[in-house]
Design a protein around this motif. Structure first.
Motif, mmCIF file in Angstrom:
data_model
loop_
_atom_site.group_PDB
_atom_site.id
_atom_site.type_symbol
_atom_site.label_atom_id
_atom_site.label_comp_id
_atom_site.label_asym_id
_atom_site.label_seq_id
_atom_site.Cartn_x
_atom_site.Cartn_y
_atom_site.Cartn_z
ATOM 1 N N UNK A 146 0.883 -1.107 -0.005
ATOM 2 C CA UNK A 146 0.091 0.163 -0.154
ATOM 3 C C UNK A 146 0.794 1.293 -0.244
ATOM 4 N N UNK A 147 2.043 1.329 0.606
ATOM 5 C CA UNK A 147 2.708 2.485 0.779
ATOM 6 C C UNK A 147 3.569 2.541 -0.526
ATOM 7 N N UNK A 148 4.184 1.636 -0.835
ATOM 8 C CA UNK A 148 5.082 1.729 -2.181
ATOM 9 C C UNK A 148 4.112 2.051 -3.463
ATOM 10 N N UNK A 149 2.744 1.603 -3.383
ATOM 11 C CA UNK A 149 1.913 1.658 -4.654
ATOM 12 C C UNK A 149 2.584 1.464 -6.073
ATOM 13 N N UNK A 150 2.973 0.098 -5.873
ATOM 14 C CA UNK A 150 3.610 -0.461 -7.266
ATOM 15 C C UNK A 150 2.431 -0.537 -8.149
ATOM 16 N N UNK A 151 2.680 -0.712 -9.634
ATOM 17 C CA UNK A 151 1.766 -1.108 -10.535
ATOM 18 C C UNK A 151 1.702 -2.785 -10.311
ATOM 19 N N UNK A 152 2.596 -3.307 -9.845
ATOM 20 C CA UNK A 152 2.551 -4.653 -9.722
ATOM 21 C C UNK A 152 3.458 -5.264 -8.501
ATOM 22 N N UNK A 153 3.010 -6.269 -8.136
ATOM 23 C CA UNK A 153 4.088 -6.575 -6.937
ATOM 24 C C UNK A 153 4.443 -8.362 -7.442
ATOM 25 N N UNK A 154 5.572 -8.500 -7.283
ATOM 26 C CA UNK A 154 5.931 -10.142 -7.544
ATOM 27 C C UNK A 154 6.662 -10.634 -6.313
ATOM 28 N N UNK A 155 6.214 -11.806 -5.713
ATOM 29 C CA UNK A 155 6.760 -12.401 -4.835
ATOM 30 C C UNK A 155 8.296 -12.737 -4.794
ATOM 31 N N UNK A 156 9.015 -12.406 -4.025
ATOM 32 C CA UNK A 156 10.425 -12.916 -3.498
ATOM 33 C C UNK A 156 10.303 -13.171 -2.307
ATOM 34 N N UNK A 157 11.475 -14.013 -1.540
ATOM 35 C CA UNK A 157 11.716 -14.286 -0.382
ATOM 36 C C UNK A 157 10.658 -15.384 0.039
ATOM 37 N N UNK A 158 10.438 -16.325 -0.977
ATOM 38 C CA UNK A 158 9.263 -17.333 -0.698
ATOM 39 C C UNK A 158 9.660 -18.724 -0.636
ATOM 40 N N UNK A 159 10.877 -18.908 -0.351
ATOM 41 C CA UNK A 159 11.428 -20.445 -0.114
ATOM 42 C C UNK A 159 11.011 -21.115 1.034
ATOM 43 N N UNK A 160 10.631 -20.183 2.193
ATOM 44 C CA UNK A 160 9.842 -20.881 3.229
ATOM 45 C C UNK A 160 8.405 -21.096 3.361
ATOM 46 N N UNK A 161 7.887 -20.522 2.501
ATOM 47 C CA UNK A 161 6.301 -20.484 2.318
ATOM 48 C C UNK A 161 5.750 -21.726 1.681
ATOM 49 N N UNK A 162 5.192 -22.441 2.427
ATOM 50 C CA UNK A 162 4.662 -23.738 1.699
ATOM 51 C C UNK A 162 3.488 -23.626 0.777
ATOM 52 N N UNK A 163 3.397 -24.464 -0.009
ATOM 53 C CA UNK A 163 2.290 -24.514 -0.922
ATOM 54 C C UNK A 163 0.865 -24.536 -0.371
ATOM 55 N N UNK A 164 0.824 -25.172 0.976
ATOM 56 C CA UNK A 164 -0.562 -24.886 1.638
ATOM 57 C C UNK A 164 -0.879 -23.498 1.961
ATOM 58 N N UNK A 165 0.364 -22.565 2.282
ATOM 59 C CA UNK A 165 0.058 -21.239 2.652
ATOM 60 C C UNK A 165 -0.089 -20.188 1.589
ATOM 61 N N UNK A 166 0.382 -20.717 0.185
ATOM 62 C CA UNK A 166 0.447 -19.839 -0.797
ATOM 63 C C UNK A 166 -0.846 -19.247 -1.190
ATOM 64 N N UNK A 167 -2.028 -19.946 -1.362
ATOM 65 C CA UNK A 167 -3.312 -19.372 -1.469
ATOM 66 C C UNK A 167 -3.835 -18.347 -0.700
ATOM 67 N N UNK A 168 -3.374 -18.401 0.603
ATOM 68 C CA UNK A 168 -3.810 -17.448 1.672
ATOM 69 C C UNK A 168 -3.008 -16.167 1.486
#
Length: 211
Positions: A165-187
């Motif tokens: 919200x603060x940066x207000x980019x046109x788009x945001x791509x995920x990085x720093x996601x190696x610890x994020x499980x596939x179960x959590x990604x949809x959330x």
């Protein structure tokens, strides 16, 4: 500009046949920096900085160079004499044909008992892409594509949403996601996408997009 997501926090940018890589760390593919003309490193943590990844990149291209902050430069300058440049907040430079501005000074707080280390973010080509490293740094100019540290020991999803919200980019791509499980990604996808106010996107490692 072609953006390729590598594993975890690493991205590869290509323009006019030239390649720039940011943060080829230990969680990233061994050849992440191979073929790069320039490599940028945001800070010293192993998931962003791995000397073997850097060595593979610099050995693959004798003209390749590294730009990074002092704490990392001190660790690798001897191994790569004349090819490591030290940068800090407010610096500007050109690497592999990309115009780069340096933003930020400190890593996000992990815990009050853990001393904060230095961390810089890199704004590429006047805001086309911004990679903040491990901090929620807000550049002083518009950002088209934000590389979003989506899951880390130092953040929570409310902070990630507020950062978008603060940066207000046109788009945001995920990085720093190696610890994020596939179960959590949809959330994460739903909450950041519906509350962040910007288009929220995710690339699998090795996938690319034009930005």
């Amino acid at each position: 500009m072609k953006l390729t997501k590598k594993s975890h926090a690493c991205i590869r940018l290509e323009k006019d046949g030239r390649v720039l890589v940011i943060d080829p760390g230990t969680f990233t593919e061994e050849d992440a920096a191979v073929g790069a003309e320039a490599v940028l490193v945001t800070h010293e943590h192993l998931d962003h900085f791995n000397e073997d990844r850097l060595r593979a990149g610099l050995e693959s291209n004798p003209a390749a160079e590294i730009w990074t902050l002092k704490s990392v430069a001190e660790k690798i300058s001897a191994a790569f004499p004349g090819r490591v440049h030290t940068v800090g907040h407010g610096d500007t430079f050109t690497a592999a044909g990309f115009d780069v501005q340096v933003h930020g000074e400190l890593h996000a707080v992990i815990h009050p008992d853990i001393p904060r280390i230095t961390n810089v973010g890199y704004l590429i080509d006047a805001g086309r892409v911004f990679h903040p490293g491990d901090a929620l740094t807000v550049p002083e100019q518009p950002v088209e594509t934000l590389m979003l540290p989506v899951m880390a020991p130092w953040n929570k999803i409310a902070e990630v949403i507020d950062y978008v919200r603060e940066v207000k980019p046109q788009r945001a791509y995920d990085i720093h996601d190696a610890l994020l499980t596939d179960l959590a990604r949809p959330i994460y996808d739903h909450q950041i996408g519906s509350l962040g106010g910007s288009e929220h996107l995710r690339l699998a490692p090795g996938a690319s997009a034009d930005v």
